[in-house]
Design a protein around this motif. Structure first.
Motif, mmCIF file in Angstrom:
data_model
loop_
_atom_site.group_PDB
_atom_site.id
_atom_site.type_symbol
_atom_site.label_atom_id
_atom_site.label_comp_id
_atom_site.label_asym_id
_atom_site.label_seq_id
_atom_site.Cartn_x
_atom_site.Cartn_y
_atom_site.Cartn_z
ATOM 1 N N SER A 1 -5.807 -3.909 1.224
ATOM 2 C CA SER A 1 -5.483 -2.631 1.213
ATOM 3 C C SER A 1 -5.608 -2.213 -0.175
ATOM 4 N N TRP B 1 1.324 7.156 -6.651
ATOM 5 C CA TRP B 1 0.135 7.972 -6.985
ATOM 6 C C TRP B 1 0.583 9.538 -6.548
ATOM 7 N N GLN C 1 -5.414 1.214 -3.416
ATOM 8 C CA GLN C 1 -5.068 2.465 -3.680
ATOM 9 C C GLN C 1 -6.069 3.077 -4.963
ATOM 10 N N ASN C 2 -6.802 4.227 -4.813
ATOM 11 C CA ASN C 2 -7.344 4.935 -5.815
ATOM 12 C C ASN C 2 -6.456 5.877 -6.577
ATOM 13 N N GLY D 1 -8.970 2.025 -9.254
ATOM 14 C CA GLY D 1 -8.129 1.508 -8.027
ATOM 15 C C GLY D 1 -7.425 0.138 -8.241
ATOM 16 N N ASP E 1 -8.647 9.739 -7.109
ATOM 17 C CA ASP E 1 -8.579 10.678 -6.061
ATOM 18 C C ASP E 1 -7.703 10.465 -4.939
ATOM 19 N N GLY E 2 -6.747 9.450 -5.008
ATOM 20 C CA GLY E 2 -5.756 9.552 -3.857
ATOM 21 C C GLY E 2 -6.193 8.777 -2.743
ATOM 22 N N SER E 3 -7.442 8.191 -2.818
ATOM 23 C CA SER E 3 -7.805 7.575 -1.456
ATOM 24 C C SER E 3 -7.410 6.260 -1.378
ATOM 25 N N GLN E 4 -7.264 5.707 -0.154
ATOM 26 C CA GLN E 4 -6.942 4.386 0.280
ATOM 27 C C GLN E 4 -7.846 3.918 1.022
ATOM 28 N N GLY E 5 -7.797 2.529 1.063
ATOM 29 C CA GLY E 5 -8.913 1.860 1.979
ATOM 30 C C GLY E 5 -8.651 0.301 2.060
ATOM 31 N N LYS F 1 0.743 -1.319 -0.093
ATOM 32 C CA LYS F 1 -0.075 0.104 -0.022
ATOM 33 C C LYS F 1 0.796 1.204 0.135
ATOM 34 N N HIS G 1 0.957 4.174 -3.087
ATOM 35 C CA HIS G 1 0.621 5.644 -2.703
ATOM 36 C C HIS G 1 1.882 6.318 -3.247
#
Length: 66
Positions: A39, A14, A41-42, A26, A45-49, A7, A11
């Motif tokens: 995990s 990104w 990474q999008n 993603g 828009d930079g979102s992670q989850g 992850k 990032h």
């Protein structure tokens, strides 16, 4: 020597997306949170989850060390 990035590596990609090119969407990482959760990474828009591994919302992007 190709592998699924962590992850943190996703990032970093990104953050440097302007130099790398538009990956969009993603991507799964190799970082496991639990037995059935990983995990992601999008790159839009930079979102992670995190998400269950059995969903097909995300793609994979192999990277190569050098």
């Amino acid at each position: 020597d190709w592998y699924l990035p962590s992850k943190d590596e996703l990032h970093a990609l990104w953050i440097n997306r302007a130099a790398i090119g538009n990956l969009g969407g993603g991507y799964w990482s190799s970082t496991d949170v639990a037995e059935f959760i990983a995990s992601w990474q999008n790159f839009t828009d930079g979102s992670q989850g995190t998400e269950r591994k059995d969903v097909d919302f995300y793609s994979v992007r192999a990277v190569r060390s050098f």
